[in-house]
Scaffold this active site. Structure first.
Site, mmCIF file in Angstrom:
data_model
loop_
_atom_site.group_PDB
_atom_site.id
_atom_site.type_symbol
_atom_site.label_atom_id
_atom_site.label_comp_id
_atom_site.label_asym_id
_atom_site.label_seq_id
_atom_site.Cartn_x
_atom_site.Cartn_y
_atom_site.Cartn_z
ATOM 1 N N CYS A 104 -5.239 2.524 4.507
ATOM 2 C CA CYS A 104 -3.938 1.859 4.496
ATOM 3 C C CYS A 104 -2.913 2.777 5.144
ATOM 4 O O CYS A 104 -2.914 3.984 4.901
ATOM 5 C CB CYS A 104 -3.531 1.575 3.051
ATOM 6 S SG CYS A 104 -1.933 0.779 2.889
ATOM 7 N N HIS A 146 -6.243 -7.523 1.577
ATOM 8 C CA HIS A 146 -5.510 -6.251 1.480
ATOM 9 C C HIS A 146 -3.998 -6.498 1.594
ATOM 10 O O HIS A 146 -3.206 -5.953 0.819
ATOM 11 C CB HIS A 146 -6.000 -5.318 2.601
ATOM 12 C CG HIS A 146 -5.313 -3.983 2.661
ATOM 13 N ND1 HIS A 146 -5.955 -2.802 2.336
ATOM 14 C CD2 HIS A 146 -4.056 -3.626 3.024
ATOM 15 C CE1 HIS A 146 -5.104 -1.790 2.486
ATOM 16 N NE2 HIS A 146 -3.949 -2.251 2.916
ATOM 17 N N GLU A 147 -3.604 -7.340 2.545
ATOM 18 C CA GLU A 147 -2.169 -7.575 2.783
ATOM 19 C C GLU A 147 -1.539 -8.394 1.658
ATOM 20 O O GLU A 147 -0.402 -8.142 1.271
ATOM 21 C CB GLU A 147 -1.955 -8.249 4.138
ATOM 22 C CG GLU A 147 -2.427 -7.431 5.339
ATOM 23 C CD GLU A 147 -1.919 -5.995 5.363
ATOM 24 O OE1 GLU A 147 -0.724 -5.789 5.091
ATOM 25 O OE2 GLU A 147 -2.717 -5.080 5.626
ATOM 26 N N HIS A 150 -0.676 -6.160 -1.022
ATOM 27 C CA HIS A 150 0.614 -5.494 -0.769
ATOM 28 C C HIS A 150 1.782 -6.359 -1.240
ATOM 29 O O HIS A 150 2.742 -5.863 -1.819
ATOM 30 C CB HIS A 150 0.818 -5.235 0.735
ATOM 31 C CG HIS A 150 0.262 -3.930 1.218
ATOM 32 N ND1 HIS A 150 0.641 -2.714 0.694
ATOM 33 C CD2 HIS A 150 -0.626 -3.641 2.194
ATOM 34 C CE1 HIS A 150 -0.003 -1.743 1.328
ATOM 35 N NE2 HIS A 150 -0.779 -2.273 2.242
HETATM 36 CO CO CO Z 1 -2.162 -1.359 3.492
#
Ligand code: CO
Length: 168
Positions: A104, A146-147, A150
């Protein structure tokens, strides 16, 4: 140029807010998306970026389309193209998961192995305010998960069973 925030920053831990649909095409949001693409282009390894990573707690992420292709094409000089996802929601996932190596831009120098669903079906708005749905597998499915983490204040280190560090 916006800096990519690192893990100590509390913005990365907030649940990001939805963008009002009528605001998607506003100058304010266009400017944020431009700042995101500029910040991502500066990272040779970067494949995607979420708005909180440059300090905006909004449900937007971008994917660098050229990086989804194989290595050979990724090195070419073709124009950068970005996929933009605003207010994304995962509608469906495969039962099958894969253990994948992940890093990341907000966690320099570490990577970990994470279980991610092999396939996802997502709905979102694009930068023109149009709704779309798309299915994804492989790298794009991993990136989407993954996003969206976030946008929910989650970093991959929260989920990894196997954190490793590397020297740049
Ligand atoms: Co990331």
């Amino acid at each position: 140029m916006k800096k990519i925030l690192q893990k100590e920053n509390s913005i990365l831990r907030q649940v990001a807010k939805e963008v009002a649909v009528k605001e998607i095409t506003s100058l304010k949001i266009k400017k944020i998306i431009k700042e995101m693409t500029d910040a991502l282009i500066k990272e040779p390894e970067g494949v995607a970026l979420a708005a909180p990573q440059i300090g905006y707690s909004l449900r937007i992420f971008i994917v660098r389309k050229n990086k989804l292709k194989n290595e050979e094409n990724a090195e070419s000089k073709e124009k950068e193209v970005f996929l933009v996802f605003i207010n994304p929601k995962i509608l469906k996932t495969s039962r099958k998961k894969n253990l994948l190596k992940e890093g990341c831009l907000s966690l320099a120098g570490v990577y970990g192995e994470i279980w991610r669903k092999e396939k996802v079906l997502i709905k979102a708005h694009d930068e023109n305010g149009n709704k779309f749905q798309r299915g994804a597998s492989g790298l794009l499915a991993e990136i989407i998960q993954h996003e969206i983490d976030h946008l929910n204040g989650i970093l991959f280190v929260d989920k990894t069973a196997n954190l490793k560090t590397y020297e740049k």
